[in-house]
Design a protein around this motif. Structure first.
Motif, mmCIF file in Angstrom:
data_model
loop_
_atom_site.group_PDB
_atom_site.id
_atom_site.type_symbol
_atom_site.label_atom_id
_atom_site.label_comp_id
_atom_site.label_asym_id
_atom_site.label_seq_id
_atom_site.Cartn_x
_atom_site.Cartn_y
_atom_site.Cartn_z
ATOM 1 N N ALA A 1 -0.864 -9.318 -10.657
ATOM 2 C CA ALA A 1 -1.159 -8.662 -11.926
ATOM 3 C C ALA A 1 -1.217 -9.672 -13.070
ATOM 4 C CB ALA A 1 -0.101 -7.592 -12.211
ATOM 5 N N VAL B 1 3.007 -5.545 -13.643
ATOM 6 C CA VAL B 1 3.001 -5.279 -12.210
ATOM 7 C C VAL B 1 2.529 -3.839 -12.026
ATOM 8 C CG1 VAL B 1 5.454 -4.628 -12.219
ATOM 9 C CG2 VAL B 1 4.369 -5.345 -10.073
ATOM 10 N N HIS B 2 1.695 -3.611 -11.039
ATOM 11 C CA HIS B 2 1.160 -2.275 -10.823
ATOM 12 C C HIS B 2 2.224 -1.355 -10.216
ATOM 13 C CE1 HIS B 2 -2.957 -3.175 -11.955
ATOM 14 N NE2 HIS B 2 -2.899 -4.286 -11.244
ATOM 15 N N ASP B 3 2.186 -0.105 -10.638
ATOM 16 C CA ASP B 3 3.186 0.860 -10.178
ATOM 17 C C ASP B 3 3.186 1.018 -8.662
ATOM 18 O OD1 ASP B 3 3.975 1.280 -12.767
ATOM 19 O OD2 ASP B 3 3.209 3.327 -12.915
ATOM 20 N N ASP B 4 2.007 0.945 -8.041
ATOM 21 C CA ASP B 4 1.972 1.178 -6.594
ATOM 22 C C ASP B 4 2.729 0.099 -5.831
ATOM 23 O OD1 ASP B 4 0.104 -0.794 -7.155
ATOM 24 O OD2 ASP B 4 -1.455 0.026 -5.857
ATOM 25 N N VAL B 5 2.799 -1.113 -6.381
ATOM 26 C CA VAL B 5 3.574 -2.190 -5.762
ATOM 27 C C VAL B 5 5.053 -1.836 -5.763
ATOM 28 C CG1 VAL B 5 4.293 -4.602 -5.993
ATOM 29 C CG2 VAL B 5 1.889 -3.974 -6.324
ATOM 30 N N GLN C 1 -4.615 -11.248 -13.009
ATOM 31 C CA GLN C 1 -5.560 -10.249 -13.495
ATOM 32 C C GLN C 1 -5.482 -10.128 -15.011
ATOM 33 O OE1 GLN C 1 -4.746 -6.405 -11.825
ATOM 34 N NE2 GLN C 1 -6.391 -5.376 -12.937
ATOM 35 N N SER C 2 -4.271 -10.154 -15.553
ATOM 36 C CA SER C 2 -4.082 -10.023 -17.000
ATOM 37 C C SER C 2 -4.601 -11.247 -17.741
ATOM 38 C CB SER C 2 -2.596 -9.817 -17.316
ATOM 39 O OG SER C 2 -2.113 -8.635 -16.718
ATOM 40 N N ASN D 1 7.456 9.032 -11.876
ATOM 41 C CA ASN D 1 6.855 8.017 -12.748
ATOM 42 C C ASN D 1 7.771 6.812 -12.905
ATOM 43 O OD1 ASN D 1 5.322 10.528 -13.485
ATOM 44 N ND2 ASN D 1 4.344 9.125 -14.904
ATOM 45 N N SER E 1 6.573 -5.610 -17.207
ATOM 46 C CA SER E 1 5.533 -4.580 -17.256
ATOM 47 C C SER E 1 4.236 -5.041 -16.593
ATOM 48 C CB SER E 1 5.251 -4.176 -18.715
ATOM 49 O OG SER E 1 4.814 -5.293 -19.463
ATOM 50 N N GLY F 1 3.693 -8.928 -6.411
ATOM 51 C CA GLY F 1 2.890 -7.989 -7.195
ATOM 52 C C GLY F 1 2.719 -8.454 -8.627
#
Length: 219
Positions: free
Chosen positions: A75, A157-161, A78-79, A173, A155, A71
């Motif tokens: 990300a 990395v997406h939360d859903d991963v 993407q970043s 959260n 930080s 993950g």
């Protein structure tokens, strides 16, 4: 209970020698009693309304860490595309995590519904529960440094991963995923400062007296 000079100096030494660790992790396991002390320090952080909204998920399973690492890689790519060409090339050269190198991760979460919808101190600023959780992370980080253990906050990395990998309920959260472990050494400077990404602001530029316009570096 007063703090003596030796104890005071130890606190400041810990603060100033704390680092966000990425490349220096060793595989040595962290003893249970040491981990317990670090988590106890985190659990004794201040929290608004004494709501203690945090939970700590200790991650040691290699396959779970590999999911989070994958993950991160997605990300991270993407970043990199968000920066200008020159900055993107610099970004790609930075080591920004130690997910697989560190012997464990700790995911710190915030339950925003803990103790009900109306919490003392959150009636006007509802985000105070998130800030309280960050205080727990800072306690954890400083306690780890006092134990000569490094922490790296991931930080990118997406939360859903992370939620899928750790089976975290949708209404909880994620505040931080931390890489945790003993290190070969602690750097004298933060990595991003050392590699020229950004310099530390002078303290004077961050201090104001009585109003925003009354800046200390104007004195």
């Amino acid at each position: 209970m007063n703090i003596n000079q030796t104890e005071r100096d130890a606190v400041y030494k810990t603060i100033f020698s704390r680092r966000d660790v990425r490349a220096e992790f060793k595989s040595d396991p962290i003893p249970d009693d040491v981990l317990g002390r670090i988590l106890k320090a985190a659990h004794h952080a201040p929290s608004v309304g004494f709501m203690q909204p945090w939970d700590f998920i200790v991650v040691k399973n290699q396959q779970t860490k590999e999911k989070i690492k994958h993950g991160f890689e997605l990300a991270h790519a993407q970043s990199a595309a968000m920066f200008t060409d020159d900055k993107s090339q610099s970004y790609k050269k930075l080591k920004l995590e130690g997910i697989l190198e560190s012997p464990m991760g700790i995911c710190v979460t915030c339950d925003r519904s803990r103790n009900g919808p109306i919490i003392l101190g959150r009636t006007i600023k509802p985000e105070m529960d998130l800030y309280s959780t960050v205080c727990a992370i800072q306690n954890l980080w400083l306690a780890a440094r006092a134990e000569n253990i490094g922490i790296g906050w991931v930080s990118i990395v997406h939360d859903d991963v992370i939620k899928e990998a750790l089976q975290i309920p949708d209404d909880i959260n994620i505040v931080a995923y931390l890489c945790v472990g003993y290190v070969s050494h602690f750097n004298d400077q933060p990595d991003l400062e050392k590699h020229g990404w950004l310099a530390r602001r002078p303290l004077e530029s961050a201090i104001h007296f009585d109003s925003w316009n009354n800046h200390s570096d104007n004195k």
